[in-house]
Design an enzyme around this catalytic site. Structure first.
Site, mmCIF file in Angstrom:
data_model
loop_
_atom_site.group_PDB
_atom_site.id
_atom_site.type_symbol
_atom_site.label_atom_id
_atom_site.label_comp_id
_atom_site.label_asym_id
_atom_site.label_seq_id
_atom_site.Cartn_x
_atom_site.Cartn_y
_atom_site.Cartn_z
ATOM 1 N NE ARG A 192 -15.336 6.816 -12.727
ATOM 2 C CZ ARG A 192 -14.795 5.772 -12.986
ATOM 3 N NH1 ARG A 192 -14.182 5.503 -13.789
ATOM 4 N NH2 ARG A 192 -14.767 4.832 -11.709
ATOM 5 C CD GLU A 200 -15.584 -8.692 -3.499
ATOM 6 O OE1 GLU A 200 -15.644 -7.621 -4.427
ATOM 7 O OE2 GLU A 200 -16.324 -9.355 -3.400
HETATM 8 P P1 AMP Z 1 -14.486 2.636 -2.844
HETATM 9 O O1 AMP Z 1 -12.858 2.519 -2.420
HETATM 10 O O2 AMP Z 1 -14.726 0.893 -2.731
HETATM 11 O O3 AMP Z 1 -15.294 3.492 -2.334
HETATM 12 O O4 AMP Z 1 -14.540 2.607 -4.592
HETATM 13 C C1 AMP Z 1 -14.454 3.844 -4.956
HETATM 14 C C2 AMP Z 1 -13.669 4.020 -6.354
HETATM 15 O O5 AMP Z 1 -14.023 3.004 -7.208
HETATM 16 C C3 AMP Z 1 -14.126 5.488 -7.183
HETATM 17 O O6 AMP Z 1 -12.860 6.114 -7.423
HETATM 18 C C4 AMP Z 1 -15.006 5.086 -7.890
HETATM 19 O O7 AMP Z 1 -14.833 5.502 -9.296
HETATM 20 C C5 AMP Z 1 -14.861 3.485 -8.322
HETATM 21 N N1 AMP Z 1 -16.239 2.557 -8.453
HETATM 22 C C6 AMP Z 1 -16.416 1.544 -7.315
HETATM 23 N N2 AMP Z 1 -17.813 1.110 -7.554
HETATM 24 C C7 AMP Z 1 -17.911 1.416 -8.519
HETATM 25 C C8 AMP Z 1 -19.142 1.449 -9.447
HETATM 26 N N3 AMP Z 1 -20.288 0.591 -8.920
HETATM 27 N N4 AMP Z 1 -19.532 2.348 -10.470
HETATM 28 C C9 AMP Z 1 -18.501 3.171 -10.728
HETATM 29 N N5 AMP Z 1 -17.365 3.248 -10.286
HETATM 30 C C10 AMP Z 1 -16.942 2.579 -9.083
#
Ligand code: AMP
Length: 177
Positions: free
Chosen positions: A64, A101
């Site tokens: 996205r 995770e």
């Molecule tokens: P992180 O590496 O945990 O910061 O996850 C970020 C990536 O996962 C981004 O590219 C987001 O698009 C996706 N993502 C993680 N959690 C969500 C959520 N609750 N809703 C939508 N997209 C998420």
């Protein structure tokens, strides 16, 4: 961004319970994309987070981050660079692994995507644990990019993703939950 525009954006984001797995509340940004004026306001808001600094390239994170980042790059008349999940980029790449995770993930960038000293801005739709953004920023640094800021549409503050980005990089989010 004006408060009324932030409110409009906030109203448009859709919470989807238990997607893609139980316990996750997925922030669905597609209602923002399908609304032309709101999409444009969002692109304006993300560009504003660069605080008027000269941008040479926008770096977008799979998937996205491509939508928002490419629109920003077109608006500014600058280049766009994709950071992709492992195995998707065809040319010479450099990669960074990060923890999920359960298990590990890896993102990659083309080695010739950024020139030493270029002013770049990192963009994604959402900052959760910050693992993805932290790995992406590591790649940009490795290629010598000068990071102006890391900007997100949404930050899930309770996950403290900023800890994986580091204090040396200005981090911005239009909406915080
Ligand atoms: P992180 O590496 O945990 O910061 O996850 C970020 C990536 O996962 C981004 O590219 C987001 O698009 C996706 N993502 C993680 N959690 C969500 C959520 N609750 N809703 C939508 N997209 C998420």
């Amino acid at each position: 961004m004006k408060q009324e525009d932030i409110d409009r954006l906030n109203d448009a984001i859709r919470d989807v319970q238990d997607f893609p797995q139980p316990g996750i509340v997925f922030k669905d940004i597609t209602p923002v994309l399908r609304d032309g004026p709101l999409f444009r306001l969002t692109i304006d808001g993300l560009i504003e987070t660069a605080q008027g600094e000269r941008i040479d390239k926008i770096i977008g994170i799979d998937a996205r981050g491509f939508i928002f980042g490419a629109a920003m790059a077109d608006r500014l008349g600058v280049g766009f660079v994709p950071i992709r999940k492992k195995g998707k980029l065809p040319w010479k790449t450099t990669g960074a692994a990060y923890s999920l995770e359960y298990g590990e993930a890896e993102v990659e960038i083309h080695k010739d995507a950024i020139e030493e000293g270029e002013n770049v801005m990192l963009v994604d739709d959402l900052l959760a644990t910050g693992g993805t953004a932290g790995a992406a920023l590591k790649l940009v640094k490795e290629l010598g990019g000068n990071i102006l800021c890391a900007s997100f549409l949404i930050e899930l503050e309770f996950l403290d993703g900023r800890k994986n980005i580091g204090d040396d990089i200005r981090t911005e989010a239009l909406l915080k939950y």
